[in-house]
Design an enzyme around this catalytic site. Structure first.
Site, PDB file in Angstrom:
ATOM      1  N   ASP A 320       7.456  -0.304  -0.815  1.00  0.00           N
ATOM      2  CA  ASP A 320       6.165   0.558  -0.869  1.00  0.00           C
ATOM      3  C   ASP A 320       6.738   1.787  -1.346  1.00  0.00           C
ATOM      4  O   ASP A 320       7.662   2.206  -1.668  1.00  0.00           O
ATOM      5  CB  ASP A 320       5.695   1.029   0.810  1.00  0.00           C
ATOM      6  CG  ASP A 320       4.691   2.201   0.872  1.00  0.00           C
ATOM      7  OD1 ASP A 320       3.701   1.890   0.039  1.00  0.00           O
ATOM      8  OD2 ASP A 320       5.091   2.994   1.418  1.00  0.00           O
ATOM      9  N   ASP A 519       6.189   2.648   4.955  1.00  0.00           N
ATOM     10  CA  ASP A 519       5.918   3.807   6.226  1.00  0.00           C
ATOM     11  C   ASP A 519       4.887   4.049   6.618  1.00  0.00           C
ATOM     12  O   ASP A 519       4.499   4.587   7.673  1.00  0.00           O
ATOM     13  CB  ASP A 519       6.377   5.192   5.285  1.00  0.00           C
ATOM     14  CG  ASP A 519       5.407   5.537   4.308  1.00  0.00           C
ATOM     15  OD1 ASP A 519       4.754   4.467   3.674  1.00  0.00           O
ATOM     16  OD2 ASP A 519       4.869   6.797   4.333  1.00  0.00           O
ATOM     17  N   ASP A 523       1.334  -0.407   5.691  1.00  0.00           N
ATOM     18  CA  ASP A 523       2.511  -1.464   5.645  1.00  0.00           C
ATOM     19  C   ASP A 523       2.524  -2.218   6.666  1.00  0.00           C
ATOM     20  O   ASP A 523       3.338  -3.215   6.717  1.00  0.00           O
ATOM     21  CB  ASP A 523       3.568  -0.520   5.129  1.00  0.00           C
ATOM     22  CG  ASP A 523       3.474   0.413   3.752  1.00  0.00           C
ATOM     23  OD1 ASP A 523       2.796  -0.219   2.810  1.00  0.00           O
ATOM     24  OD2 ASP A 523       3.752   1.607   3.956  1.00  0.00           O
TER      25      ASP A 523
HETATM   26  P1  ADP Z   1       1.083   3.281  -0.811  1.00  0.00           P
HETATM   27  O1  ADP Z   1       1.125   1.634  -0.590  1.00  0.00           O
HETATM   28  O2  ADP Z   1       1.851   3.795  -1.904  1.00  0.00           O
HETATM   29  O3  ADP Z   1       1.756   4.016   0.547  1.00  0.00           O
HETATM   30  P2  ADP Z   1      -1.575   3.552   0.363  1.00  0.00           P
HETATM   31  O4  ADP Z   1      -1.691   1.898   0.096  1.00  0.00           O
HETATM   32  O5  ADP Z   1      -1.300   3.927   1.440  1.00  0.00           O
HETATM   33  O6  ADP Z   1      -0.222   3.761  -0.804  1.00  0.00           O
HETATM   34  O7  ADP Z   1      -2.873   4.142  -0.608  1.00  0.00           O
HETATM   35  C1  ADP Z   1      -3.188   3.778  -1.856  1.00  0.00           C
HETATM   36  C2  ADP Z   1      -4.000   4.498  -2.479  1.00  0.00           C
HETATM   37  O8  ADP Z   1      -5.447   4.702  -1.592  1.00  0.00           O
HETATM   38  C3  ADP Z   1      -3.815   6.122  -2.369  1.00  0.00           C
HETATM   39  O9  ADP Z   1      -3.078   6.252  -3.574  1.00  0.00           O
HETATM   40  C4  ADP Z   1      -5.007   6.815  -2.337  1.00  0.00           C
HETATM   41  O10 ADP Z   1      -5.444   7.009  -3.810  1.00  0.00           O
HETATM   42  C5  ADP Z   1      -6.169   5.975  -1.658  1.00  0.00           C
HETATM   43  N1  ADP Z   1      -5.959   6.581  -0.233  1.00  0.00           N
HETATM   44  C6  ADP Z   1      -5.456   5.913   0.842  1.00  0.00           C
HETATM   45  N2  ADP Z   1      -5.488   6.692   1.917  1.00  0.00           N
HETATM   46  C7  ADP Z   1      -6.197   7.833   1.323  1.00  0.00           C
HETATM   47  C8  ADP Z   1      -6.716   9.076   2.107  1.00  0.00           C
HETATM   48  N3  ADP Z   1      -6.314   9.172   3.597  1.00  0.00           N
HETATM   49  N4  ADP Z   1      -7.185  10.055   1.310  1.00  0.00           N
HETATM   50  C9  ADP Z   1      -7.337   9.894   0.101  1.00  0.00           C
HETATM   51  N5  ADP Z   1      -6.866   8.939  -0.596  1.00  0.00           N
HETATM   52  C10 ADP Z   1      -6.509   7.755   0.070  1.00  0.00           C
HETATM   53 MG    MG Z   2       3.381   4.308   2.290  1.00  0.00          MG
END
Ligand code: ADP
Ligand code: MG
Length: 631
Positions: A320, A519, A523
């Site tokens: 991730d 994390d 995920d």
């Molecule tokens: P990663 O897979 O890199 O850990 P996430 O799947 O958690 O990222 O999130 C993907 C995208 O969704 C983030 O880059 C953001 O743009 C948006 N996002 C997710 N959760 C939030 C939140 N709480 N506030 C704002 N944007 C969010």
């Molecule tokens: Mg993450």
């Protein structure tokens, strides 16, 4: 020439050996009997039958020698007895069990070492006065003083002072970490130079240390799949040994030299004793306990033995991005206003929404709003959209904050800012969009630097033949920029939590053994789907619950360590099974007397018992060798 007559000799031996065989050996007989009654034959079946037969026969020979046929008699007409064999075998088995207990204690020493990390008392500061109180009286919210050279008593946050803290006991990382006010400190770590005040946040069973101990203890109790094989083998092994023993008896009786029946008994007992699979039961648990304990001291926590086993075979690693490859402590870099909204308004609405979120991005927004003294408002109808963002109503207006997928889902047109977006994402920044009342109101740019150890750790894993793939919910351009920095070729960006899990199952369908490192809550499905899930200890609890391995401080070098340890442990288990099994298997024909026709050699039952104990000792010694694996 003999100072005891044959008859007298027998009585004395009976008197001396009875306390040993029936006294010390009683637990073995009880367990042997239970194994027969429950139809679950095991090592105690063999020990009980072997020593029981030798002892019962010898006792009968002392009480009623006249009853024994010619086949039992020596040249001088006496009936030989085997009290000493029975007694020595019992003592050797007992010795083996004591050694085993000692070794188990030593493999369990990791847990004790962890428990010892917490100090027994803490210095509490109340109304300006300091008092020393037992650790269990500390409550969340208490202010504690940690002196130079002292241990941090519980988990909390520094409120005053600076210091560098040695966290190696939890992370395996040797370099002390600089800490200033608002930084988190963990109970059990060692304060080196400065003195500081901290506010207790998690105490008792809540602390990281308590949770680590819990996890290690349950991993040590869990059974590795390799153990099932050992058990299955043991299930066939014991009846086979009983049959071999019977065969040896019959063969000696039929073709053996005089006293044939006495020889037959010796051979049969030796076979039972030498083949006793006591080491088989030790082979896997000993290695598992040592390895999981070792891992805990290097910041690698195994939830269960199966994770240890599976990780040795992994060939593909999915990572991730946010919080796993990057520090996950993002900071707001820029706010772009769209329409007639002000920066403070954009930040205020975004921060209000984020109050309900656990996402690393939420922390960045809230910290920034706090720094600029922006007030947040109550949110109604708050919803988290994993992998997309968050929505809710602030001051009576619908608001949405997140990525393209969220804007798409809430029907917000973003076509006029596409160029601006890709420009802002250059260099790996994450850009989130805020919509108020169905119209774009602003963009918030967040920078999240890559972890210092990430490149080196990934390089090492690639050198070991692992292929590394990035899967992130973040945007393609942001993901590509981070991937380029880490030399990751395959990137799946903009994907939802369930797509991460699907990506893994499709790789698995092609025969890959997949590990997933992540994390976040987003995920969790992927961590559960993977052959081995690796959670960052700094991440969400759900992620840790779904993963087989946890890296305490989220350092990716932990993956390298985990792999090294898993491989070492599996090799160790194989060696142990060899010691436990082949040792005995080779011993059986010797004990049965195959060397007798050619060399006149028949193993004494005592020797058989010594060989059996030796195989247990070899297994134990070999398992403890795992503690020397360089992590
Ligand atoms: P990663 O897979 O890199 O850990 P996430 O799947 O958690 O990222 O999130 C993907 C995208 O969704 C983030 O880059 C953001 O743009 C948006 N996002 C997710 N959760 C939030 C939140 N709480 N506030 C704002 N944007 C969010
Ligand atoms: Mg993450």
């Amino acid at each position: 020439e003999r100072w005891l007559s044959g008859q007298m000799n027998g009585w004395v031996q009976l008197a001396l050996s009875t306390p040993v065989v029936l006294g010390c050996g009683w637990p073995f007989f009880k367990r042997g009997w239970a194994s027969i009654k429950n139809n679950a034959l095991n090592m105690f079946t063999l020990i009980a039958i072997g020593t029981g037969a030798a002892f019962a026969y010898s006792t009968a020979a002392v009480f009623a020698p006249a009853l024994f046929p010619q086949g039992f008699r020596m040249a001088d007409g006496t009936v030989p007895v085997y009290f000493e064999s029975a007694a020595v075998i019992i003592l050797l088995v007992l010795l083996g069990q004591i050694l085993e207990l000692k070794a188990r204690e030593r493999t369990g020493s990791a847990i004790r070492a962890l428990l010892d990390l917490a100090p027994e008392t803490a210095t509490r500061v109340r109304d300006g006065a300091e008092e020393t109180v037992p650790l269990d009286e500390i409550a969340a919210g208490d202010i504690l003083r940690v002196k130079a050279g002292g241990k941090v008593p519980v988990d909390g946050v520094i409120s005053l002072g600076h210091s560098s803290v040695d966290e190696s006991m939890l992370t395996g990382e040797p370099i002390p970490v600089e800490k200033s006010p608002d930084d988190e400190v963990t109970g059990g770590t060692l304060n080196t130079t400065g003195s500081f005040l901290m506010r207790a946040e998690r105490v008792g069973a809540e602390t990281m240390l308590a949770r680590i101990v819990d996890m290690v203890a349950s991993a040590q109790r869990s059974r590795a799949p390799a153990q099932q094989l050992a058990d299955a083998v043991a299930g066939y092994f014991v009846p086979a040994v009983l049959a071999a023993s019977l065969l040896a008896f019959i063969a000696w009786w039929a073709w053996g030299p005089d006293p044939a029946l006495a020889y037959a008994l010796v051979a049969a007992v030796s076979v039972l004793i030498i083949a006793c699979p006591c080491a088989l039961g030790l082979a896997t648990p000993m290695s598992i306990m040592t390895a999981t304990g070792c891992g805990a001291q290097a910041g690698v926590l195994y939830r269960e033995a199966s994770a240890l086993e599976a990780f040795a075979q992994v060939d593909t690693l999915i990572v991730d991005k946010t919080g796993t490859l990057t520090q996950g402590k993002p900071v707001v870099g820029e706010i772009v206003c769209l329409g007639k909204h002000s920066e403070n308004e954009v930040l205020g609405v975004a921060a209000s929404l984020e109050r309900g979120s656990e996402h690393p991005l939420a922390r960045a927004i809230l910290a920034y709003a706090d720094k600029r003294n922006i007030e947040t408002n109550v949110v109604e109808g708050f919803i988290t959209h994993p992998g997309k963002g968050i929505t809710g109503s602030v001051l009576g207006k619908d608001a949405a904050f997140g990525n393209e997928a969220l804007m798409d889902a809430t029907n917000i047109d973003i076509s006029n800012i596409t160029d601006q977006l890709s420009q802002l994402r250059e260099g790996g920044n994450t850009v989130m969009m805020l919509a108020i009342a169905d119209k774009l109101a602003g963009l918030i740019v967040v920078k999240d630097p890559v972890k210092g150890t990430a490149r080196q750790a990934l390089d090492k894993l690639r050198n070991q033949g692992l292929s590394v793939i990035m899967a992130t919910g973040d945007d393609q351009r942001t993901a590509k920029a981070v991937a380029a920095e880490l030399a990751i070729d395959e990137v799946h960006a903009g994907i939802l939590p369930q797509d991460k899990a699907k990506l893994i199952s499709s790789l698995q369908a092609r025969g890959a053994k997949v590990a997933m490192a992540g994390d976040g809550i987003n995920d969790a499905p992927a961590l559960a789907q993977a052959d081995v899930g690796i959670a960052m200890g700094t991440g969400a609890d759900v992620a840790i619950e779904s993963a087989g391995i946890t890296l305490v401080k989220g350092d990716l070098n932990g993956i390298v360590r985990a792999r090294k340890l898993s491989r070492a442990a599996m090799a160790n288990i194989k060696q142990n099974l060899f010691f436990a099994f082949f040792y005995n298997a080779i011993g059986v024909p010797l004990a049965a007397g195959v060397l007798y026709p050619a060399f006149g050699l028949l193993l004494s039952p005592v020797f058989a018992a010594a060989a059996m104990s030796l195989s247990s000792v070899s297994v134990i010694t070999n398992a403890l060798r795992l503690r020397n694996v360089k992590l």
